[in-house]
Design an enzyme around this catalytic site. Sequence first.
Site, PDB file in Angstrom:
ATOM      1  N   LYS A 192     -45.745  37.392  -8.887  1.00  0.00           N
ATOM      2  CA  LYS A 192     -46.765  38.369  -8.536  1.00  0.00           C
ATOM      3  C   LYS A 192     -47.928  38.235  -9.503  1.00  0.00           C
ATOM      4  CE  LYS A 192     -47.874  42.474  -9.513  1.00  0.00           C
ATOM      5  NZ  LYS A 192     -49.346  42.305  -9.373  1.00  0.00           N
ATOM      6  N   CYS A 301     -54.288  38.303 -25.498  1.00  0.00           N
ATOM      7  CA  CYS A 301     -53.241  39.126 -26.125  1.00  0.00           C
ATOM      8  C   CYS A 301     -53.155  38.884 -27.626  1.00  0.00           C
ATOM      9  CB  CYS A 301     -51.906  38.890 -25.442  1.00  0.00           C
ATOM     10  SG  CYS A 301     -51.533  37.149 -25.242  1.00  0.00           S
TER      11      CYS A 301
HETATM   12  P1  ADP Z   1     -53.317  45.320 -17.704  1.00  0.00           P
HETATM   13  O1  ADP Z   1     -53.352  46.622 -18.388  1.00  0.00           O
HETATM   14  O2  ADP Z   1     -54.027  44.241 -18.398  1.00  0.00           O
HETATM   15  O3  ADP Z   1     -53.635  45.417 -16.244  1.00  0.00           O
HETATM   16  P2  ADP Z   1     -50.600  45.307 -16.956  1.00  0.00           P
HETATM   17  O4  ADP Z   1     -49.397  45.227 -17.829  1.00  0.00           O
HETATM   18  O5  ADP Z   1     -50.889  46.575 -16.263  1.00  0.00           O
HETATM   19  O6  ADP Z   1     -51.804  44.857 -17.836  1.00  0.00           O
HETATM   20  O7  ADP Z   1     -50.559  44.169 -15.852  1.00  0.00           O
HETATM   21  C1  ADP Z   1     -49.939  42.905 -15.996  1.00  0.00           C
HETATM   22  C2  ADP Z   1     -49.156  42.597 -14.730  1.00  0.00           C
HETATM   23  O8  ADP Z   1     -48.121  43.561 -14.587  1.00  0.00           O
HETATM   24  C3  ADP Z   1     -49.980  42.678 -13.442  1.00  0.00           C
HETATM   25  O9  ADP Z   1     -49.536  41.670 -12.549  1.00  0.00           O
HETATM   26  C4  ADP Z   1     -49.625  44.052 -12.916  1.00  0.00           C
HETATM   27  O10 ADP Z   1     -49.771  44.168 -11.530  1.00  0.00           O
HETATM   28  C5  ADP Z   1     -48.164  44.143 -13.303  1.00  0.00           C
HETATM   29  N1  ADP Z   1     -47.644  45.517 -13.377  1.00  0.00           N
HETATM   30  C6  ADP Z   1     -48.313  46.653 -13.696  1.00  0.00           C
HETATM   31  N2  ADP Z   1     -47.481  47.713 -13.653  1.00  0.00           N
HETATM   32  C7  ADP Z   1     -46.257  47.257 -13.300  1.00  0.00           C
HETATM   33  C8  ADP Z   1     -44.968  47.855 -13.098  1.00  0.00           C
HETATM   34  N3  ADP Z   1     -44.777  49.160 -13.250  1.00  0.00           N
HETATM   35  N4  ADP Z   1     -43.941  47.052 -12.761  1.00  0.00           N
HETATM   36  C9  ADP Z   1     -44.099  45.724 -12.642  1.00  0.00           C
HETATM   37  N5  ADP Z   1     -45.281  45.099 -12.799  1.00  0.00           N
HETATM   38  C10 ADP Z   1     -46.349  45.848 -13.135  1.00  0.00           C
END
Ligand code: ADP
Length: 499
Positions: A192, A301
């Site tokens: 994803k 990061c």
């Molecule tokens: P950022 O804050 O840079 O967007 P995230 O950790 O939110 O970093 O996003 C990194 C990846 O994790 C993206 O592909 C996002 O869609 C995914 N993501 C965000 N929330 C969740 C979740 N609860 N479970 C699994 N994947 C997630």
Amino acid sequence: MPQELTVPSTIARFVTGASPSMLIDGAFVPAVSGETFDTLNPATGGLLARLPAADAPDVDRAVAAARRAFDSGPWATMKPYDRQRIMMRFADLVEARHEDLAILDTLDMGAPIQRMRGNLRRAVGMARFYAGLTTALRGETIANSIPGDFHTHTLREPVGVVGAIIPWNNPHIAFIWKVGAAIAAGCTVVLKPAEEASLSALWLGEMLLEAGLPNGVVNVVTGFGETAGAALSVHPGVDKIAFTGSTATGQAIVHAAANTLKRVSLELGGKSPNIVFNDADLDLAVPGAAMAAFTNSGQVCSAGTRLFVERGIYDEFVAAMTSYTRSLTVGNGLDGDTQLGPVVSQTQLERVTNYFEIGRAEGAAIASGGKRLTDGDYASGYFVPPTIFTDVHNEMRIAKEEIFGPVVSVMAFDDYESVIRLANASPFGLGGGVWTNDLNQATRTVSALRTGTVWVNCYGQMDPAVPFGGYRMSGYGREGGVEHLDEFLETKAVWTQTH
Ligand code: ADP
Ligand code: MG
């Protein structure tokens, strides 16, 4: 007007308001629900594409395909030679199309084209590195002490179906990094990409098929983290999650994965210390420390965002770094002169500018930047200038929290012991830097920093063969290097009695 690139025909289908499909079991398909979401160009705010908004039913289909490809498909049982040929062909496709991949990612997440082009060696090098590792898997024979004739050896076997969740800050690199290692180990993958930048993942998925990868071995589901990402993390058909992203999301994934005790590797956030001693070569250290924090508009990061400068050179250093920082060209990434592009999204813009206010309120001074850019062409994009906070204290929020924008917090220090204490006074432990011409000072600093990487008189270099990962809340597991494959392998012990 700056010279801007035109959109090559190879990627027009992804960036002209079209509706590309996602990749499940070798076919390009819409979401079961038919829902889509918009992906925007951060330099202009314009629409690039409408992508399928995958949710649990789509993840079910993709996991079923990956499961089938692993359990009964040819991939896990294919000879390493044959897997390697496919991966080498993929590497050749990436090499041939890298210029267009670079443009696609620049359009999607904003980074300067010069930076994206600079990814060529790493992108192709990673694809070939992991292709090479397919033929280098090996177990061990082990001497045991059991009476009788018992022989023991180990087999390394792929862990199974991998859920790969990647961020938006370097999209095609993140894809090759995760997928390359997983498939080299013989795993199958549901990937994803981040909702902010999914386009190159779709194209790379297509290139894998073109290279001869069997259907279902790599599936790409586009959608949001809270829906598609969360469905993948809890899915009982997934054996392992390989995640790169924020620490908060990493924690959510560990909770979700606990349900089936699937394996997890995490490459998370940081607030990396970068230490400049009095004797450092300032011609190297000034631009080096600035770009350690500002490259990719700080959306890295391991960015060196806590900059510790020894008292004796502090004023001179801040002055030189301020003038260097003001010379950086911020603009549309498609312009070949641009050194720093926009930040990725409206959300990220608000987050970064909010930290400008937080820093001011905490009493830090601003030597450069500190305000959104809104003149002319900047107005419609998400542009912030590289920003230097001085008079920072390690307890301020701007020195503790990951901003993920072009913002550095500069602090003066008086001696070795105090700077090491401050540098390690963070829950993170991803990167670290030290600038000095004293070998003893460099060596003891390298040992003292509690981080997964330390750069000495340089910052931010990465190579496929060199492991990367975090201590403490920056995550666990290592990506890159031969140890990366361990993340995707089980060890089976075999006992054989001979008589
Ligand atoms: P950022 O804050 O840079 O967007 P995230 O950790 O939110 O970093 O996003 C990194 C990846 O994790 C993206 O592909 C996002 O869609 C995914 N993501 C965000 N929330 C969740 C979740 N609860 N479970 C699994 N994947 C997630
Ligand atoms: Mg997010």
